[in-house]
Write an enzyme that holds these catalytic residues in place. Structure first.
Site, PDB file in Angstrom:
ATOM      1  N   LEU A 135       0.424   3.597  -2.136  1.00 14.84           N
ATOM      2  CA  LEU A 135       0.812   3.423  -3.542  1.00 14.84           C
ATOM      3  C   LEU A 135       1.327   4.724  -4.158  1.00 14.84           C
ATOM      4  O   LEU A 135       0.822   5.808  -3.880  1.00 14.84           O
ATOM      5  CB  LEU A 135      -0.379   2.895  -4.344  1.00 14.84           C
ATOM      6  CG  LEU A 135      -0.945   1.547  -3.865  1.00 14.84           C
ATOM      7  CD1 LEU A 135      -2.016   1.049  -4.832  1.00 14.84           C
ATOM      8  CD2 LEU A 135       0.137   0.483  -3.698  1.00 14.84           C
ATOM      9  N   GLY A 162       5.464   4.178  -8.808  1.00 17.19           N
ATOM     10  CA  GLY A 162       6.173   2.912  -9.016  1.00 17.19           C
ATOM     11  C   GLY A 162       5.194   1.747  -9.012  1.00 17.19           C
ATOM     12  O   GLY A 162       5.201   0.885  -9.911  1.00 17.19           O
ATOM     13  N   HIS A 163       4.307   1.737  -8.021  1.00 16.61           N
ATOM     14  CA  HIS A 163       3.278   0.693  -7.963  1.00 16.61           C
ATOM     15  C   HIS A 163       2.367   0.780  -9.194  1.00 16.61           C
ATOM     16  O   HIS A 163       1.965  -0.242  -9.755  1.00 16.61           O
ATOM     17  CB  HIS A 163       2.417   0.852  -6.709  1.00 16.61           C
ATOM     18  CG  HIS A 163       3.162   0.721  -5.409  1.00 16.61           C
ATOM     19  ND1 HIS A 163       3.370   1.785  -4.577  1.00 16.61           N
ATOM     20  CD2 HIS A 163       3.739  -0.347  -4.802  1.00 16.61           C
ATOM     21  CE1 HIS A 163       4.036   1.378  -3.492  1.00 16.61           C
ATOM     22  NE2 HIS A 163       4.282   0.093  -3.611  1.00 16.61           N
ATOM     23  N   GLY A 165       0.810  -1.213   0.000  1.00 17.22           N
ATOM     24  CA  GLY A 165       0.000   0.000   0.000  1.00 17.22           C
ATOM     25  C   GLY A 165       0.841   1.259   0.000  1.00 17.22           C
ATOM     26  O   GLY A 165       2.031   1.224  -0.311  1.00 17.22           O
ATOM     27  N   GLY A 225       8.679  -5.123  -8.725  1.00 16.31           N
ATOM     28  CA  GLY A 225       9.583  -4.059  -9.145  1.00 16.31           C
ATOM     29  C   GLY A 225      11.036  -4.463  -9.022  1.00 16.31           C
ATOM     30  O   GLY A 225      11.416  -5.152  -8.072  1.00 16.31           O
ATOM     31  N   LYS A 249      13.206  -2.411  -8.278  1.00 18.92           N
ATOM     32  CA  LYS A 249      13.723  -1.629  -7.148  1.00 18.92           C
ATOM     33  C   LYS A 249      14.114  -2.565  -6.019  1.00 18.92           C
ATOM     34  O   LYS A 249      15.105  -2.349  -5.335  1.00 18.92           O
ATOM     35  CB  LYS A 249      12.671  -0.649  -6.678  1.00 18.92           C
ATOM     36  CG  LYS A 249      12.892  -0.224  -5.248  1.00 18.92           C
ATOM     37  CD  LYS A 249      12.674   1.213  -5.053  1.00 18.92           C
ATOM     38  CE  LYS A 249      13.138   1.660  -3.692  1.00 18.92           C
ATOM     39  NZ  LYS A 249      12.524   0.924  -2.592  1.00 18.92           N
ATOM     40  N   ASP A 250      13.305  -3.608  -5.798  1.00 15.68           N
ATOM     41  CA  ASP A 250      13.614  -4.639  -4.799  1.00 15.68           C
ATOM     42  C   ASP A 250      14.176  -5.837  -5.563  1.00 15.68           C
ATOM     43  O   ASP A 250      13.534  -6.879  -5.685  1.00 15.68           O
ATOM     44  CB  ASP A 250      12.352  -4.993  -4.017  1.00 15.68           C
ATOM     45  CG  ASP A 250      11.795  -3.784  -3.279  1.00 15.68           C
ATOM     46  OD1 ASP A 250      12.207  -3.546  -2.147  1.00 15.68           O
ATOM     47  OD2 ASP A 250      10.957  -3.058  -3.860  1.00 15.68           O
ATOM     48  N   ARG A 277       8.538   4.716   1.746  1.00 16.21           N
ATOM     49  CA  ARG A 277       9.303   5.219   2.895  1.00 16.21           C
ATOM     50  C   ARG A 277       9.864   6.619   2.647  1.00 16.21           C
ATOM     51  O   ARG A 277      10.315   7.263   3.607  1.00 16.21           O
ATOM     52  CB  ARG A 277      10.434   4.252   3.251  1.00 16.21           C
ATOM     53  CG  ARG A 277       9.901   2.948   3.854  1.00 16.21           C
ATOM     54  CD  ARG A 277      11.004   2.082   4.435  1.00 16.21           C
ATOM     55  NE  ARG A 277      10.475   0.980   5.227  1.00 16.21           N
ATOM     56  CZ  ARG A 277      10.334  -0.279   4.788  1.00 16.21           C
ATOM     57  NH1 ARG A 277      10.704  -0.613   3.572  1.00 16.21           N
ATOM     58  NH2 ARG A 277       9.833  -1.212   5.582  1.00 16.21           N
TER      59      ARG A 277
HETATM   60  P1  AMP Z   1       6.027  -2.400  -1.548  1.00 23.20           P
HETATM   61  O1  AMP Z   1       4.660  -1.823  -1.449  1.00 23.20           O
HETATM   62  O2  AMP Z   1       7.115  -1.448  -1.164  1.00 23.20           O
HETATM   63  O3  AMP Z   1       6.141  -3.747  -0.895  1.00 23.20           O
HETATM   64  O4  AMP Z   1       6.272  -2.666  -3.077  1.00 23.20           O
HETATM   65  C1  AMP Z   1       5.368  -3.416  -3.833  1.00 23.20           C
HETATM   66  C2  AMP Z   1       5.954  -3.662  -5.202  1.00 23.20           C
HETATM   67  O5  AMP Z   1       6.199  -2.415  -5.838  1.00 23.20           O
HETATM   68  C3  AMP Z   1       7.291  -4.403  -5.145  1.00 23.20           C
HETATM   69  O6  AMP Z   1       7.334  -5.353  -6.201  1.00 23.20           O
HETATM   70  C4  AMP Z   1       8.279  -3.291  -5.348  1.00 23.20           C
HETATM   71  O7  AMP Z   1       9.489  -3.733  -5.941  1.00 23.20           O
HETATM   72  C5  AMP Z   1       7.530  -2.386  -6.294  1.00 23.20           C
HETATM   73  N1  AMP Z   1       8.067  -1.028  -6.254  1.00 23.20           N
HETATM   74  C6  AMP Z   1       8.250  -0.253  -5.158  1.00 23.20           C
HETATM   75  N2  AMP Z   1       8.814   0.922  -5.513  1.00 23.20           N
HETATM   76  C7  AMP Z   1       9.009   0.884  -6.843  1.00 23.20           C
HETATM   77  C8  AMP Z   1       9.564   1.785  -7.811  1.00 23.20           C
HETATM   78  N3  AMP Z   1      10.046   2.973  -7.473  1.00 23.20           N
HETATM   79  N4  AMP Z   1       9.589   1.398  -9.107  1.00 23.20           N
HETATM   80  C9  AMP Z   1       9.121   0.186  -9.483  1.00 23.20           C
HETATM   81  N5  AMP Z   1       8.573  -0.702  -8.616  1.00 23.20           N
HETATM   82  C10 AMP Z   1       8.522  -0.361  -7.325  1.00 23.20           C
END
Ligand code: AMP
Length: 294
Positions: A35, A38-39, A33, A149, A151-152, A189
């Site tokens: 969002l 990127g999401h 969440g 993503g 990113k991770d 974050r």
């Molecule tokens: P999170 O909500 O941080 O767990 O991220 C959910 C998904 O969004 C994961 O697959 C992340 O790698 C992807 N994600 C987070 N930030 C980015 C970004 N800046 N660009 C692309 N994907 C992202």
């Protein structure tokens, strides 16, 4: 078309079964969440790869360490649902913790080796939490394709490995990192950063960009590339968790004496104040994330 929001496992599973009826493809985008763009890029990619897209919004307690930010992690479900709808998703799954971890639960999923270094080393148990929740989400939704993503990057590799090893019928797709105009990778974050910390954080994409340019100019020494990145991050007042060059597939760290041949992962984790930020590039593959400062 409007978005259907599910909180319960049974209802979401039924909706996913319906979405898959008649050979139609279901895409899943797992998120925690808060969002951002990127999401949204992940959801849009999922709409290209499937007929119906489901987004899960779940702040997964088992992937947070005891002193991490589970309780203060931003929770913005109403806005998230709107963002999902705009991006083309049809289903949102926002369960509570008990739904995903039934009373008495005892099961964890662990991928070895790939989780030893990088974030696996500095966040013990983190990837076990990630693979456990991702497997549960796959079990509930039964997606044909799941989008993550880059990113991770380590998370993407770990999920790919789990999916292959457990013979899961899911295609795992990675999407390039979406960045702010100055190069900082979007992250939920980033909302924690003070204006001063935000200014310092731009050193992350700048340092990665410098490494990409050095590599393109022929630099191949892991030691030289790594030291330059460390120096730049520290000069900006960021505290290093790690700066690691690693094999882009096995994630095995390179030694200082190693040379980067075709490609290598350059991954960093730093603290800006108390906020931990991660970013990465694959040298020999990714473009520089930030322009050279003038
Ligand atoms: P999170 O909500 O941080 O767990 O991220 C959910 C998904 O969004 C994961 O697959 C992340 O790698 C992807 N994600 C987070 N930030 C980015 C970004 N800046 N660009 C692309 N994907 C992202």
């Amino acid at each position: 078309m409007s978005v259907e929001v599910h909180h319960g496992v049974a209802g979401f599973r039924r909706a996913c079964d319906n979405a898959r009826a008649g050979g139609r493809r279901l895409g899943l985008v797992p998120t925690m969440g808060a969002l951002h763009a990127g999401h949204v890029a992940l959801v849009r990619r999922a709409t290209e790869l499937s007929d119906t897209v489901a987004v899960s919004v779940f702040v997964n307690p088992t992937q947070f360490g005891p002193n991490e930010d589970f309780h203060k992690y931003p929770r913005t479900l109403e806005r998230d649902v709107e963002a999902c709808q705009k991006a083309g998703a049809r289903l949102v799954f926002a369960p509570d913790v008990d739904a995903m971890y039934p009373p008495g639960e005892r099961t964890r999923v662990r991928v070895s080796a790939l989780t030893d270094a990088l974030c696996g080393a500095s966040r013990p148990g983190h990837f076990e939490g990630v693979t456990t929740i991702v497997l549960k989400l796959f079990a509930v939704a039964g997606p044909c394709v799941a989008v993550f993503g880059r990113k991770d990057y380590q998370q993407l590799k770990v999920v790919e490995r789990m999916t292959r090893d457990l013979l899961l019928p899911v295609e795992v797709v990675g999407v390039p990192t979406v960045r702010e105009p100055d190069g900082l990778a979007l992250s939920s974050r980033n909302a924690y950063l003070s204006p001063e910390e935000r200014r310092r954080a731009v050193a992350i994409p700048t340092a990665l960009g410098d490494a990409v340019r050095a590599f393109a100019a022929g630099e191949r020494s892991a030691k030289v590339i790594g030291s330059a990145v460390r120096a730049r991050l520290q000069a900006a007042g960021l505290r290093l968790d790690y700066v690691t060059l690693a094999d882009a597939d096995s994630l095995a760290p390179l030694a200082d004496a190693d040379r980067v041949e075709q490609r290598a992962l350059l991954a960093v984790a730093v603290f800006a104040g108390t906020t931990r930020l991660i970013d990465n590039v694959v040298l020999g593959e990714d473009p520089a994330p930030a322009a050279e400062p003038v």
